[in-house]
Write an enzyme that holds these catalytic residues in place. Structure first.
Site: not given
Length: 301
Positions: A146, A174, A244, A247, A270, A279
């Site tokens: 990110r 995150k 992004h 990514r 993730h 994806y």
């Protein structure tokens, strides 16, 4: 300060200290909740009713907000109400309120040719500083990071093997979750060029930050975003390109190449494989298109 604003401040502090959420996530929650306080004239989050939330949803729709933004706002309201009710051991009146369903959107990935054109557009023999731009784009595409993860990189996050060769990158995602991702030869070479030829001349205010601006401070998200966007324009890529996008492209190209979805999940950081599986829909669409074009009995005469 009203009781509602006091509850909001306490909740945001909880998210920062206990949950370790990023500044961007906190800012988004704060905007959504402050708007709800003003719009619904909230006095106490423990007394919020389903009707208050439903009316707020209607007003947000009338303002033209996207369903995804409205859904995020409802989740923020629900979470804050749950927090307040747990603290006071009171009944949560909106526990059954559901956020609007958001139709899943497939991420747009660049083709490999477009990625190559984008990277080529960062090269400028007349401008040595372009090596910084090339390194950033190579890392975004070469790691699937990110933009916030690239911005926050320190020199100590560049992991080297015996002999001093760059091999891996330590990313903080995150919730402060740390992961180590491998670097391919192109990303390693671009990063090495930046570290040797550009960064030493920029060091001034911040000696820890990996990517520095021309004044020696940490390069900002906006500056990186602009670099990618401007390079895409020079490359004449017809679609809008953001960090992004790289990514998305990273994940899609890995799966196209046969990578296991759980490996891609780890590389992207993730928490759930469900997030990564979107994806796989992109690659299935590509397989279907190739089948339709190549198989002699795929199309009707």
């Amino acid at each position: 300060m009203t009781l509602a604003n006091s509850q909001l401040r306490e909740y945001l502090n909880f998210l920062i200290v206990e949950r370790g959420l990023s500044k961007n996530t906190i800012s988004s929650y704060a905007r959504d909740l402050e708007r709800f306080i003003a719009d619904a004239e909230v006095d106490d989050f423990a007394l919020i009713t389903p009707l208050s939330v439903e009316n707020h949803i209607s007003r947000l729709r009338a303002k033209g907000l996207a369903e995804s933004s409205i859904a995020r706002a409802v989740v923020a309201i629900r979470n804050l109400v749950e927090f307040v009710c747990k603290e006071r051991k009171s009944l949560n009146l909106i526990m059954d309120v559901k956020p609007p369903r958001v139709k899943g959107r497939l991420p747009k990935a660049l083709s490999i040719a477009e990625v190559n054109d984008l990277i080529a557009a960062t090269h400028s023999p007349s401008n040595p500083q372009a090596l910084r731009e090339t390194a950033i784009v190579e890392l975004l595409y070469g790691t699937g990071a990110r933009i916030s993860e690239i911005v926050s990189l320190n020199v100590s996050d560049v992991m080297k093997i015996d002999g001093g060769e760059v091999a891996n990158l330590r990313l903080t995602g995150k919730g402060g979750k740390v992961r180590v991702v491998p670097l391919g030869s192109f990303a390693r070479a671009a990063l090495d060029q930046y570290l040797v030829r550009i960064r030493p001349a920029l060091i001034n205010k911040d000696r820890e930050a990996l990517f520095l601006n021309d004044r020696g401070g940490r390069l900002s998200r906006q500056s990186m975003w602009t670099m990618v966007s401007e390079a895409a324009k020079r490359a004449q890529i017809p679609t809008e390109v953001s960090p992004h996008s790289l990514r998305h492209s990273y994940a899609t190209h890995l799966l196209d190449g046969g990578a296991d979805v759980r490996v891609v999940q780890e590389l992207l950081g993730h928490s759930s494989v469900t997030t990564t599986q979107i994806y796989t829909l992109v690659t299935i669409d590509k397989l279907r298109e190739n089948y339709a074009n190549a198989h002699p009995r795929a199309k009707s005469k």
